[in-house]
Design an enzyme around this catalytic site. Sequence first.
Site, PDB file in Angstrom:
ATOM      1  N   ASP A 188      15.073  50.402 107.917  1.00  0.00           N
ATOM      2  CA  ASP A 188      14.777  49.568 108.963  1.00  0.00           C
ATOM      3  C   ASP A 188      16.318  48.947 109.330  1.00  0.00           C
ATOM      4  O   ASP A 188      17.214  49.020 108.563  1.00  0.00           O
ATOM      5  CB  ASP A 188      13.916  48.655 108.875  1.00  0.00           C
ATOM      6  CG  ASP A 188      12.821  48.037 110.057  1.00  0.00           C
ATOM      7  OD1 ASP A 188      13.779  47.657 110.973  1.00  0.00           O
ATOM      8  OD2 ASP A 188      11.887  48.336 110.436  1.00  0.00           O
ATOM      9  N   TYR A 191       7.139  52.128 127.231  1.00  0.00           N
ATOM     10  CA  TYR A 191       6.355  52.606 125.868  1.00  0.00           C
ATOM     11  C   TYR A 191       5.570  54.249 126.170  1.00  0.00           C
ATOM     12  O   TYR A 191       5.913  54.873 125.595  1.00  0.00           O
ATOM     13  CB  TYR A 191       5.377  51.592 125.416  1.00  0.00           C
ATOM     14  CG  TYR A 191       4.692  51.985 124.042  1.00  0.00           C
ATOM     15  CD1 TYR A 191       5.575  52.126 122.972  1.00  0.00           C
ATOM     16  CD2 TYR A 191       3.439  51.970 124.044  1.00  0.00           C
ATOM     17  CE1 TYR A 191       4.996  52.477 121.759  1.00  0.00           C
ATOM     18  CE2 TYR A 191       2.680  52.297 122.620  1.00  0.00           C
ATOM     19  CZ  TYR A 191       3.610  52.507 121.789  1.00  0.00           C
ATOM     20  OH  TYR A 191       2.840  52.886 120.673  1.00  0.00           O
TER      21      TYR A 191
HETATM   22  N1  LIG Z   1       0.582  50.167 115.313  1.00  0.00           N
HETATM   23  C1  LIG Z   1      -0.190  50.417 116.230  1.00  0.00           C
HETATM   24  O1  LIG Z   1      -1.164  50.266 116.689  1.00  0.00           O
HETATM   25  C2  LIG Z   1       0.509  51.802 116.775  1.00  0.00           C
HETATM   26  C3  LIG Z   1       1.468  52.416 116.282  1.00  0.00           C
HETATM   27  N2  LIG Z   1       1.916  53.683 117.072  1.00  0.00           N
HETATM   28  C4  LIG Z   1       3.438  54.048 116.687  1.00  0.00           C
HETATM   29  O2  LIG Z   1       3.477  53.919 115.292  1.00  0.00           O
HETATM   30  C5  LIG Z   1       4.868  53.771 114.999  1.00  0.00           C
HETATM   31  C6  LIG Z   1       4.859  52.523 114.051  1.00  0.00           C
HETATM   32  O3  LIG Z   1       4.204  51.515 114.536  1.00  0.00           O
HETATM   33  P1  LIG Z   1       4.345  50.005 114.113  1.00  0.00           P
HETATM   34  O4  LIG Z   1       4.762  49.987 112.745  1.00  0.00           O
HETATM   35  O5  LIG Z   1       3.274  49.103 114.609  1.00  0.00           O
HETATM   36  O6  LIG Z   1       5.620  49.419 114.916  1.00  0.00           O
HETATM   37  P2  LIG Z   1       6.231  47.923 114.966  1.00  0.00           P
HETATM   38  O7  LIG Z   1       6.594  47.430 116.098  1.00  0.00           O
HETATM   39  O8  LIG Z   1       5.572  47.039 113.824  1.00  0.00           O
HETATM   40  O9  LIG Z   1       7.669  48.128 114.023  1.00  0.00           O
HETATM   41  C7  LIG Z   1       8.535  49.097 114.477  1.00  0.00           C
HETATM   42  C8  LIG Z   1       9.917  49.013 113.670  1.00  0.00           C
HETATM   43  O10 LIG Z   1      10.900  49.621 114.306  1.00  0.00           O
HETATM   44  C9  LIG Z   1      12.200  48.884 113.875  1.00  0.00           C
HETATM   45  N3  LIG Z   1      13.263  48.996 114.764  1.00  0.00           N
HETATM   46  C10 LIG Z   1      13.443  48.392 116.163  1.00  0.00           C
HETATM   47  N4  LIG Z   1      14.668  49.094 116.575  1.00  0.00           N
HETATM   48  C11 LIG Z   1      15.239  49.860 115.620  1.00  0.00           C
HETATM   49  C12 LIG Z   1      16.465  50.634 115.390  1.00  0.00           C
HETATM   50  N5  LIG Z   1      17.477  50.504 116.439  1.00  0.00           N
HETATM   51  N6  LIG Z   1      16.792  51.435 114.432  1.00  0.00           N
HETATM   52  C13 LIG Z   1      15.727  51.154 113.235  1.00  0.00           C
HETATM   53  N7  LIG Z   1      14.483  50.797 113.499  1.00  0.00           N
HETATM   54  C14 LIG Z   1      14.225  50.043 114.555  1.00  0.00           C
HETATM   55  C15 LIG Z   1      11.686  47.360 113.989  1.00  0.00           C
HETATM   56  O11 LIG Z   1      12.436  46.761 113.274  1.00  0.00           O
HETATM   57  C16 LIG Z   1      10.191  47.401 113.450  1.00  0.00           C
HETATM   58  O12 LIG Z   1      10.131  47.001 112.039  1.00  0.00           O
HETATM   59  C17 LIG Z   1       5.582  53.329 116.552  1.00  0.00           C
HETATM   60  O13 LIG Z   1       6.252  54.546 116.692  1.00  0.00           O
HETATM   61  C18 LIG Z   1       4.369  53.057 117.245  1.00  0.00           C
HETATM   62  O14 LIG Z   1       4.859  53.652 118.487  1.00  0.00           O
HETATM   63  C19 LIG Z   1       1.293  54.194 117.735  1.00  0.00           C
HETATM   64  C20 LIG Z   1      -0.069  53.958 118.273  1.00  0.00           C
HETATM   65  C21 LIG Z   1      -0.388  52.677 117.600  1.00  0.00           C
HETATM   66  C1  LIG Z   2      -1.757  51.679 120.901  1.00  0.00           C
HETATM   67  C2  LIG Z   2      -0.451  51.179 120.528  1.00  0.00           C
HETATM   68  O1  LIG Z   2       0.358  52.000 120.740  1.00  0.00           O
HETATM   69  C3  LIG Z   2       0.067  50.098 120.015  1.00  0.00           C
HETATM   70  N1  LIG Z   2      -0.732  49.367 119.254  1.00  0.00           N
HETATM   71  C4  LIG Z   2       0.153  49.085 121.477  1.00  0.00           C
HETATM   72  O2  LIG Z   2      -0.729  48.420 121.582  1.00  0.00           O
HETATM   73  O3  LIG Z   2       1.099  49.101 122.235  1.00  0.00           O
END
Ligand SMILES: NC(=O)C1=CN([C@@H]2O[C@H](COP(=O)(O)OP(=O)(O)OC[C@H]3O[C@@H](n4cnc5c(N)ncnc54)[C@H](O)[C@@H]3O)[C@@H](O)[C@H]2O)C=CC1
Ligand SMILES: CC(=O)[C@H](N)C(=O)O
Length: 369
Positions: A84, A191
């Site tokens: 990260d 997004y």
């Molecule tokens: N959490 C959810 O409900 C859902 C998540 N997703 C997808 O799953 C994946 C993970 O989601 P989360 O962990 O919830 O996201 P999050 O927003 O909690 O974490 C994303 C991470 O990306 C990092 N980041 C930002 N810019 C960066 C860069 N330039 N280089 C490297 N890292 C960078 C941030 O520091 C952060 O730790 C994402 O792609 C998201 O779209 C999809 C649907 C639902």
């Molecule tokens: C469903 C997703 O991708 C995420 N939790 C958001 O609400 O943006």
Amino acid sequence: MPFIRMLRRVGQSPACVCWTSALPVRFLGTSPRQIPADANFHSASFSDTDHPRVLITGGLGQLGVGLANLLRKRFGKDSVILSDIKKPPDHVFHSGPFIYSDILDYKNLREIVVNNRITWLFHYSALLSAIGEANVSLAKAVNITGLHNILDVAAEHNLRLFVPSTIGAFGPTSPRNPTPDLCIQRPRTIYGVSKVHAELMGEYYHYRYGLDFRCLRYPGIISADSQPGGGTTDYAVQIFHDATKHGKFECNLEAHTRLPMMYIDDCLRATLEVMEAPAESLSMRTYNVSAMSFTPEELAQEVLKHVPEFQITYNVDAIRQAIADSWPMNFDDSNARKDWGWKHDFDLPELVTTMLNFHGSETRVAQAN
Ligand SMILES: NC(=O)C1=CN([C@@H]2O[C@H](COP(=O)(O)OP(=O)(O)OC[C@H]3O[C@@H](n4cnc5c(N)ncnc54)[C@H](O)[C@@H]3O)[C@@H](O)[C@H]2O)C=CC1
Ligand SMILES: CC(=O)[C@H](N)C(=O)O
């Protein structure tokens, strides 16, 4: 002969043999960044599936640490590198390999992949829906330019690549109840647009370069020990913190807003299962996965069964509400169930019991100290 190897790789999946092998050879001699296909020697001689060496990008968000824990149990602690651009907390830093990686820095990405002989890449870096609307140019950079870097490094080094998509990849003109895998996708958030782009680019690289791209569209993910990163479905995580700490919760979505949701253990298991699925079982490269679907009111009713004094009030955030109103209400994941045997474990009652048990015991520990 570079292009012969390329043809062989491209022929991994029956779905892509015909299209690509019909291409003139000059199209097949170089990878996306003009690296000769021979440069793939880094990973060509290792068994990707039996013992992958894994990199997770964006690993310090809501989902990455849990994924690293799951993969480390399966493949060994040192086989999974979490990365990260943020500083890891102590417990994460001491739980296995962690490395700085900015997905916008292509050379840094390539160095990590080469030096660690990475074979599987889980690309979790992203700006989520609500925070993306608040910072469109950063969301474009991270979610689109960053993805391009990931696709190129994965294609050049013959990686198996997982990129999560989302219910947010659909929009107001998509069928919402249920939403099938293949239908109109015209999302109205940066997004969502970036995730449709990721789905299409990943599939393009699969057919064009033989990239082993695998993608699941996640619902809103609910986790107990990690915070959500600025999404529309965040309320369904926060409600458990507030119910156990304060006995009440102010919800930023309307009471009747129905969205697909999933407990994190199901989400991470689905991710590992689709990565381990034999290529020939995948009739598609992007699948919906689903578990349950509920409204804030229904979730509150379930919480009330365990916390009788619990109260929910509503203070609607117009931006999040507009996003939620354009997203699927129910997700049709029948293709995932048919092709690679997807089956969720957690429905609403199990989710609520698990979340409240976790937060209840945390609160009791905090009170005792
Ligand atoms: N959490 C959810 O409900 C859902 C998540 N997703 C997808 O799953 C994946 C993970 O989601 P989360 O962990 O919830 O996201 P999050 O927003 O909690 O974490 C994303 C991470 O990306 C990092 N980041 C930002 N810019 C960066 C860069 N330039 N280089 C490297 N890292 C960078 C941030 O520091 C952060 O730790 C994402 O792609 C998201 O779209 C999809 C649907 C639902
Ligand atoms: C469903 C997703 O991708 C995420 N939790 C958001 O609400 O943006």
